[in-house]
Design a protein around this motif. Structure first.
Motif: not given
Length: 413
Positions: A252-253, A264-272, A286-289
């Motif tokens: 949401g940042d 834009t905004k961060i829609s999802k974050i992945e790690t591992g 891995v950032l999604h926007i």
């Protein structure tokens, strides 16, 4: 368990390799088969029958001459912390090797021969330490056994170095009287120096605070790879992989994509392989926007409250690493983490005397190991912070266009 990266530096024969060997030997980080090889190769044996310097002097020429030529990396661990050690050569002509080893270190151990005191090479390595903005400095006054473990000599050398540290603005300087050959104050307290009330070197390295060096105030994320599988299962998947250089990123940042300067905004974050709410400094992610934006390798995703600089021209301090000389007008590639751009040397403003830090006008070509202030112009905008603000996003390297050799270490001002 966290990792401490540190480098040893000093003049020739100050005992850097022996110190590292002693750390490995006394902390039980040497395997039996390694010990057998050491005993066969040892020329200058100590009471244990091994030459500990051979542990780091890996090149044949190093073992034959008893010197360090290239930076050697060694790894060991204790129950408290893991360590990566860079053993830097002491000769003046290998100054570039010392700089490359120190660039990724969080702490430097500067060795001083108790018989010699502070010498020119001590000052040179201290100046490089100040240029690299290293936060933690250890001054290990070695070979105390050869001066009869004299407290007076230790205090005299300490006073000499305090003047150097004060002039260069070095903070968090800690002093240790040691004998790397005999192991005094390395892993165990020395019975020969009852007057010394401080900790051993290993105890200090285990406990020194390093997390404070991490930057959580200026969020920086550089794209290393665009993940776009385009399979039936992941038809719309588009993620931007990289390491969080600094700061914290949360779902949401609001962020800005640089150098495009698109919000834009961060829609999802992945790690591992798992979705998470946030990631922080040094974590791979891995950032999604939310928006479809053309983003490539080397672009930055930064939070809006703290934006880096985006410029076509930069001022920088460059340590020259190549035998081919540096001249105004020369063209190179500049690599800034994942980003590679074409660059030209617009101006060489002055040369820095690594013995005094004085600025010297120069009309000649810049030679190997010299340090200069330059203005560089890049083919497209570079996203950066100053080296003083963040060494992670304030450093770069210059690469020769024809040979692909790394020819300059760059600290952006």
């Amino acid at each position: 368990m966290d990792i401490l990266r540190f480098i040893t530096a000093g003049s020739v024969d100050d005992g850097k390799s022996t110190l590292i060997g002693r750390l490995l030997y006394d902390s039980k980080n040497i395997l039996i088969d390694q010990l057998e090889v050491l005993e066969k190769q040892s020329k200058n044996k100590n009471e244990n029958g091994v030459d500990l310097a051979i542990l780091t002097d890996g090149l044949r020429a190093e073992r034959e001459q008893g010197i360090t030529i290239d930076v050697a990396y060694r790894y060991f661990s204790t129950p408290k912390r893991k360590f990566i050690i860079a053993d830097a050569p002491g000769h003046i002509q290998y100054t570039r090797n010392m700089i490359t080893g120190a660039s990724n270190s969080q702490l430097i151990v500067i060795l001083i021969d108790a018989r010699q005191g502070v010498i020119e090479q001590t000052r040179r390595h201290s100046i490089i330490t100040s240029l690299l903005k290293m936060k933690n400095v250890v001054v290990a006054i070695n070979k105390m056994d050869l001066v009869e473990y004299s407290e007076e000599i230790f205090n005299d050398i300490k006073a000499q170095y305090q003047l150097v540290a004060e002039k260069l603005g070095l903070e968090n300087v800690n002093y240790f009287p040691i004998s790397a050959f005999h192991g005094d104050n390395i892993v165990a307290k020395s019975e020969n120096m009852a007057w010394y009330e401080g900790s051993t070197l290993l105890d200090f390295l285990e406990d020194v605070e390093i997390n404070s060096a991490k930057n959580f105030d200026s969020p920086r994320f550089q794209v290393q790879y665009v993940i776009r599988p385009q399979t039936d299962d992941l038809h719309d998947y588009r993620g931007y992989a990289g390491e969080v250089i600094s700061g914290i990123y949360t779902k949401g940042d609001e962020i800005t994509v640089l150098p495009q300067n698109i919000q834009t905004k961060i829609s999802k974050i992945e790690t591992g392989g798992k979705e998470v709410d946030s990631v922080f400094t040094n974590q791979p992610a891995v950032l999604h926007i939310e928006d479809d934006i053309d983003i490539s390798r080397g672009d930055f995703l930064v939070k809006n409250e703290s934006l880096p600089k985006v410029e076509n021209e930069i001022e920088a301090v460059v340590c020259w690493l190549d035998k081919k000389e540096l001249n105004e007008g020369n063209k190179y590639f500049i690599q800034h983490k994942s980003k590679i751009l074409k660059a030209i040397v617009k101006e060489i403003e002055y040369k820095i005397d690594v013995n005094t830090l004085e600025k010297m006008p120069t009309s000649e070509s810049i030679k190997l190991n010299e340090v200069v202030k330059v203005r560089l112009k890049t083919a497209s905008p570079l996203v950066f912070d100053s080296f003083e603000e963040s060494n992670a996003t304030g450093n770069a390297v210059l690469i020769d266009e024809t040979s692909n050799s790394t020819v300059g270490a760059v600290m952006i001002l």
